[in-house]
Write an enzyme that holds these catalytic residues in place. Structure first.
Site, PDB file in Angstrom:
ATOM      1  N   SER A  34      14.064 201.790  15.175  1.00 15.12           N
ATOM      2  CA  SER A  34      14.983 201.462  13.414  1.00 15.12           C
ATOM      3  C   SER A  34      14.932 199.629  13.578  1.00 15.12           C
ATOM      4  CB  SER A  34      15.436 202.100  12.436  1.00 15.12           C
ATOM      5  OG  SER A  34      17.080 202.373  13.220  1.00 15.12           O
ATOM      6  N   GLY A  36      15.666 198.693  17.036  1.00 19.17           N
ATOM      7  CA  GLY A  36      15.538 198.014  18.303  1.00 19.17           C
ATOM      8  C   GLY A  36      14.589 197.652  19.334  1.00 19.17           C
ATOM      9  N   ALA A  72      24.363 204.076  18.737  1.00 18.05           N
ATOM     10  CA  ALA A  72      23.814 204.469  17.942  1.00 18.05           C
ATOM     11  C   ALA A  72      24.205 204.159  16.705  1.00 18.05           C
ATOM     12  CB  ALA A  72      22.467 205.598  17.953  1.00 18.05           C
ATOM     13  N   ALA A  73      24.058 202.927  15.831  1.00 14.06           N
ATOM     14  CA  ALA A  73      25.032 203.135  14.659  1.00 14.06           C
ATOM     15  C   ALA A  73      23.713 201.805  13.437  1.00 14.06           C
ATOM     16  CB  ALA A  73      25.916 202.646  14.836  1.00 14.06           C
ATOM     17  N   TYR A 139      31.481 199.508   6.497  1.00 10.86           N
ATOM     18  CA  TYR A 139      30.725 198.944   8.052  1.00 10.86           C
ATOM     19  C   TYR A 139      32.039 200.005   9.326  1.00 10.86           C
ATOM     20  CZ  TYR A 139      30.325 198.057  13.395  1.00 10.86           C
ATOM     21  OH  TYR A 139      30.493 197.803  14.615  1.00 10.86           O
ATOM     22  N   PHE A 167      35.621 194.116  20.253  1.00  6.88           N
ATOM     23  CA  PHE A 167      35.712 192.578  19.417  1.00  6.88           C
ATOM     24  C   PHE A 167      34.633 192.120  19.476  1.00  6.88           C
ATOM     25  CE2 PHE A 167      40.629 192.748  18.090  1.00  6.88           C
ATOM     26  CZ  PHE A 167      40.261 193.896  18.967  1.00  6.88           C
ATOM     27  N   PHE A 203      31.878 179.562   7.728  1.00  5.54           N
ATOM     28  CA  PHE A 203      32.173 180.300   6.638  1.00  5.54           C
ATOM     29  C   PHE A 203      33.829 180.095   6.589  1.00  5.54           C
ATOM     30  CE2 PHE A 203      28.494 182.906   7.187  1.00  5.54           C
ATOM     31  CZ  PHE A 203      27.724 182.244   6.900  1.00  5.54           C
TER      32      PHE A 203
END
Ligand code: UDP
Length: 312
Positions: A34, A36, A72-73, A139, A167, A203
């Site tokens: 989806s 990758g 996977a996430a 998330y 990190f 930002f």
């Protein structure tokens, strides 16, 4: 050792696959493509196209794994806030299905890609594992929930689980690099803008940091893979452990953009833009625990080298 890497077609997953194959592991990759890319998956790994929720159905009973590295996430902070349904479904329900797969197929070891985002915006610096998590976005909430699910499976079913809280990851390995669509991460965005002679938007410039811009701890992606290998091979005692993973050096966004400019040999154009929602002023890891318990040390600690590797 035979392992399953979920999400092995993504940036970190494709590097992990390449790394574990190079270390002599027999690697299967499960990815639904989806987000990758099939061409990022090592030719020496077996690729299974499918969703983590369907692992039990898709992966044959006769295949035995010694461990799972679960990557996977979905991982876009802004998207997670705008569309939480996607994140609870894919990240949390998907992880529970992979844990069920591990339990029913009696897979003893489980390494999970968690994140600094579980600590939220007010964490002290550097962050040790005993800092109470307080995620500031969906998330981070889903990743913390996934950590907790793994911990409860470890306690009840004797799974040896390790959650590595990554990190800021950058750099490349054997041609596998950051390739998100859309790309939102500072290093790849800034590299592309500077190369095209465009201004880099930073930002927020009014944070309580040394130059007003956010501070992050960058770790080379291959050092993550080395940490995952140590975690996978730690004593299989049915315990659950959490380790923070960073270099322990904070760089401000301005310093990062200037470093990229130096590596590219140009003076970058900078546009100071408003703050981005949910950004912590400073996220710097204490990696003391993983260094003491698993002997992990970064092999590429310098930001310039990480940037050079991201540019190649
Ligand atoms: N950032 C920025 N400009 C960009 C992309 C990111 O100033 O074009 C900032 C972002 O607001 C944060 C830092 O860079 O302060 C790192 O963001 P990134 O998305 O790379 O990683 P995060 O820390 O959110 O996981």
């Amino acid at each position: 050792m035979k392992i399953l890497i979920t999400g092995g077609a993504g940036y970190i997953g494709s590097v992990m696959t390449e790394y574990f194959v190079s270390q002599g592991y027999d690697v299967d990759v499960l990815d639904n493509l989806s987000r990758g890319y099939i061409d990022a998956v090592s030719k020496d790994a077996k690729f299974i196209e499918g969703d983590i929720k369907d692992a039990l159905r898709m992966i044959d009973h006769s295949t035995h794994y010694d461990g799972i590295i679960h990557l996977a996430a979905h991982s876009r902070v802004e998207e997670s806030v705008q569309d939480p349904s996607l994140y609870w479904d894919n990240n949390v329900l998907g992880t529970q299905k992979i844990l069920e797969f591990a339990r029913l197929r009696e897979i003893p070891r489980f390494v999970f890609a968690s994140t600094a985002a579980v600590y939220g915006t007010l964490a002290p610096s550097p962050i040790t594992e005993d800092v109470p998590p307080s995620p500031a976005n969906t998330y981070g909430m889903t990743k913390l929930t996934m950590d907790m699910a793994i911990e409860s499976y470890a306690r009840a079913y004797g799974l040896t689980g390790t959650s590595l809280r990554f990190f800021n990851v950058s750099g490349s390995f054997n041609g596998r690099r950051e390739r998100h669509q859309p790309e939102t991460h500072l290093i790849p965005v800034a590299v592309s803008r500077i190369k095209n002679n465009e201004a880099v938007s930073i930002f927020g410039s009014d944070y309580p940091t040394r130059d007003g811009t956010c501070v992050r701890d960058y770790i080379h992606v291959v050092d993550l893979a080395r940490a995952a290998q140590l975690a996978l091979n730690r004593i299989s005692d049915g315990s659950f452990k959490v380790f923070n993973l960073g270099n322990g050096n904070g760089y401000s966004n301005l310093e990062v953009v200037r470093t990229i400019g130096e590596v590219l040999g140009v003076s970058p154009k900078i546009n100071f833009a408003p703050r981005r929602d949910g950004d912590a002023p400073e996220l710097v890891a204490s990696s003391k625990a993983i260094s003491e318990e698993l002997g992990w040390r970064p092999s590429i600690p310098s930001l310039s080298e990480i940037v050079e590797s991201a540019i190649i």
